[in-house]
Design an enzyme around this catalytic site. Structure first.
Site, short mmCIF file in Angstrom:
data_model
loop_
_atom_site.label_atom_id
_atom_site.label_comp_id
_atom_site.label_asym_id
_atom_site.label_seq_id
_atom_site.Cartn_x
_atom_site.Cartn_y
_atom_site.Cartn_z
N SER A 291 -3.78 2.12 0.43
CA SER A 291 -3.82 0.85 1.17
C SER A 291 -4.48 1.06 2.54
O SER A 291 -5.63 1.48 2.62
CB SER A 291 -2.40 0.29 1.29
OG SER A 291 -2.41 -1.02 1.78
N ASP A 391 -4.06 -6.95 -7.83
CA ASP A 391 -3.67 -6.64 -6.46
C ASP A 391 -4.01 -7.85 -5.59
O ASP A 391 -5.18 -8.19 -5.42
CB ASP A 391 -4.43 -5.40 -5.98
CG ASP A 391 -3.93 -4.88 -4.64
OD1 ASP A 391 -3.43 -5.69 -3.84
OD2 ASP A 391 -4.05 -3.66 -4.40
N HIS A 423 -0.49 -4.35 -6.16
CA HIS A 423 -0.66 -3.41 -5.05
C HIS A 423 0.40 -2.31 -5.07
O HIS A 423 0.13 -1.16 -4.74
CB HIS A 423 -0.59 -4.18 -3.72
CG HIS A 423 -1.10 -3.43 -2.54
ND1 HIS A 423 -2.44 -3.13 -2.36
CD2 HIS A 423 -0.46 -2.91 -1.44
CE1 HIS A 423 -2.60 -2.47 -1.22
NE2 HIS A 423 -1.42 -2.32 -0.65
#
Length: 481
Positions: A291, A391, A423
């Site tokens: 991320s 995501d 995600h």
């Protein structure tokens, strides 16, 4: 043997608070005036962070944060960095990177409950540290809340995050027990002189030969990242004979994107230069980010490649990294501003994190790669991009576009898209579910590609246990990510 039950109980309480997310162990001892502290040698002056100043495009929005963080940085860096400043020597350079003067001895035993000089901490010190931590974190939280203001999106996201964490708490507790009590975890190894310059090491049980090393930069929306978030990944990879170094770095409002990249680069330098000291193979070092951590790690890698191509003075070589794994990362920050704003990371705060709108191209690896020379791109290691197709925090198109750009510029790229994964599926829910994890297996297949013995062991490796049961489905629906 006399047991200090009061101190033991206090340390247990601190650990429970950390598991609950109320405290951060890396910031303990940040306000030494609340507890008796060791006398500091006269020459060990506290290392100060430069005060934060608002970018031109966000006039006035960061002033309150900057004032609060100057005081917080003075307390935390003075207590932590100052006490250990003598262990480092300056190396100069644009980022002021530092390294230890000699080999780093790694103690694989858990380090909790010890004072800065290695002795067992007293009850009074534990209480003082807990109070100092609560004071500092509460101050930062109120500063950030005042900056965010009252907004439906981020408040609803926060509530969803709390419910999500409660549902997965049985798994988090098991991972937390491993993190705090396993002899294979070495926590808070110092790699630099800033208050968050710490990393955690996950060491395999088999020490018969040197192991591959993964330098991991965790995510957290540039605001809530913390090295312990990589505990589950560290455990899974360590079980397969791979050392994992989870690098901590300053978050906003303690630092902005330049500080985060500088911290990550210094942590990578430490791993590259000290891999042998903790049983790692210096010829098998890998870089991974998840991320926001994938974005930060990509920026550090590209910045290093450009410096190297220009013949500038560097502290680690891109050639030391065999592959980069980017998990669910965002690589064109310019295109994600509106997307993040809609999801509660408001434009004003995000632009402050990224040092203003004019800096977005500089901190967008996709744009940066387009403008970089062919020589710089040729220095990059194999790039492995991994993303879930569902995501919603960072669309999978972010990885697809970067893969296309790097291919066009001559980069070596692999793209793994995980159908139907969100995600957090690929990083949290799937590992907590137990069994063979697709992402972990893909990472291991790259790391063990040239090691036939390791591949044989992988085929016979036990199936990871299930850590959470029915709660996973509900948590997946509630997840704010």
């Amino acid at each position: 043997m006399v047991v200090n039950w009061g101190a033991a109980a206090t340390r247990a309480l601190i650990r429970l608070l950390i598991l609950a997310g109320l405290l951060r162990p890396g910031l303990l001892r940040s306000l030494p005036f609340l507890a008796p502290a060791r006398p500091r040698p006269p020459e060990a002056e506290p290392l100060r962070s430069p005060p934060l100043t608002p970018p031109p495009t966000a006039t006035g929005t960061l002033s309150a944060v900057g004032v609060a963080m100057q005081a917080a940085n003075q307390d935390s860096s003075g207590a932590e960095a100052g006490a250990e400043a003598e262990a480092f020597v300056p190396r100069g350079g644009p980022h002021g990177l530092r390294r230890r003067a000699g080999p780093v001895p790694i103690d694989s035993s858990p380090r909790s409950g010890r004072a800065g000089d290695g002795r067992r901490s007293t009850f009074r010190e534990d209480v003082g540290h807990a109070a100092a931590e609560t004071y500092l974190v509460t101050g930062l939280a109120f500063t950030l809340l005042g900056y965010l203001g009252i907004g439906y999106r981020w408040i609803s996201q926060l509530i969803a995050l709390l419910v999500y964490a409660v549902l997965l708490m049985p798994g988090f507790i098991k991972v937390g027990y491993y993190y705090f009590f396993s002899s294979q975890v070495c926590r808070s190894v110092v790699y630099g002189d800033q208050p968050r310059n710490r990393l955690d090491l996950y060491i395999p049980r088999d020490h018969s030969k040197s192991s591959p090393v993964v330098a991991f930069v965790t995510g957290g929306a540039w605001i809530i990242g913390y090295k312990a978030w990589g505990a589950l990944l560290g455990r899974r990879l360590a079980e397969r004979g791979i050392i994992v170094a989870c690098i901590d770095y300053r978050n906003f409002p303690q630092g902005r994107i330049s500080d985060m990249i500088s911290d990550a680069s210094e942590g990578i330098s430490f791993v590259c230069n000290n891999a042998v000291s903790y049983g790692g193979d210096p010829n098998k070092i890998y870089l991974m980010g998840q991320s926001a951590g994938a974005h930060i790690a990509a920026c550090a890698l590209l910045e290093q490649a450009v410096k190297e191509s220009k013949g500038e003075h560097i502290f680690w070589n891109v050639s030391q990294i065999k592959a980069y794994f980017g998990l669910s990362g965002g690589y064109n920050i310019q295109n994600l501003v509106d997307h993040f704003h809609e999801r509660g990371l408001y434009r004003s705060i995000f632009l402050s994190i990224m040092e203003g709108e004019e800096s977005l191209p500089r901190f967008s690896p996709e744009i940066f790669a387009k403008k970089s020379s062919a020589e710089a791109i040729s220095l990059l290691p194999q790039i492995v991009l991994m993303h879930g197709t569902e995501d919603y925090s960072i669309p999978s198109s972010a990885s697809e576009t970067l893969a296309d750009v790097l291919k066009q510029t001559g980069g070596k790229v692999k793209l793994h898209l995980y159908e139907g994964k969100t995600h957090t599926d690929v990083f949290l829910q799937d590992p907590l579910r137990g069994g063979r994890d697709k992402l972990v297996e893909d990472v291991i297949s790259v790391i063990h590609a040239d090691d036939a013995n390791a591949r044989e062991k992988d085929a016979l490796a036990p199936t990871p246990e299930r850590l959470v049961y029915w709660q996973i489905k509900l948590a997946r629906r509630i997840s704010p990510f």
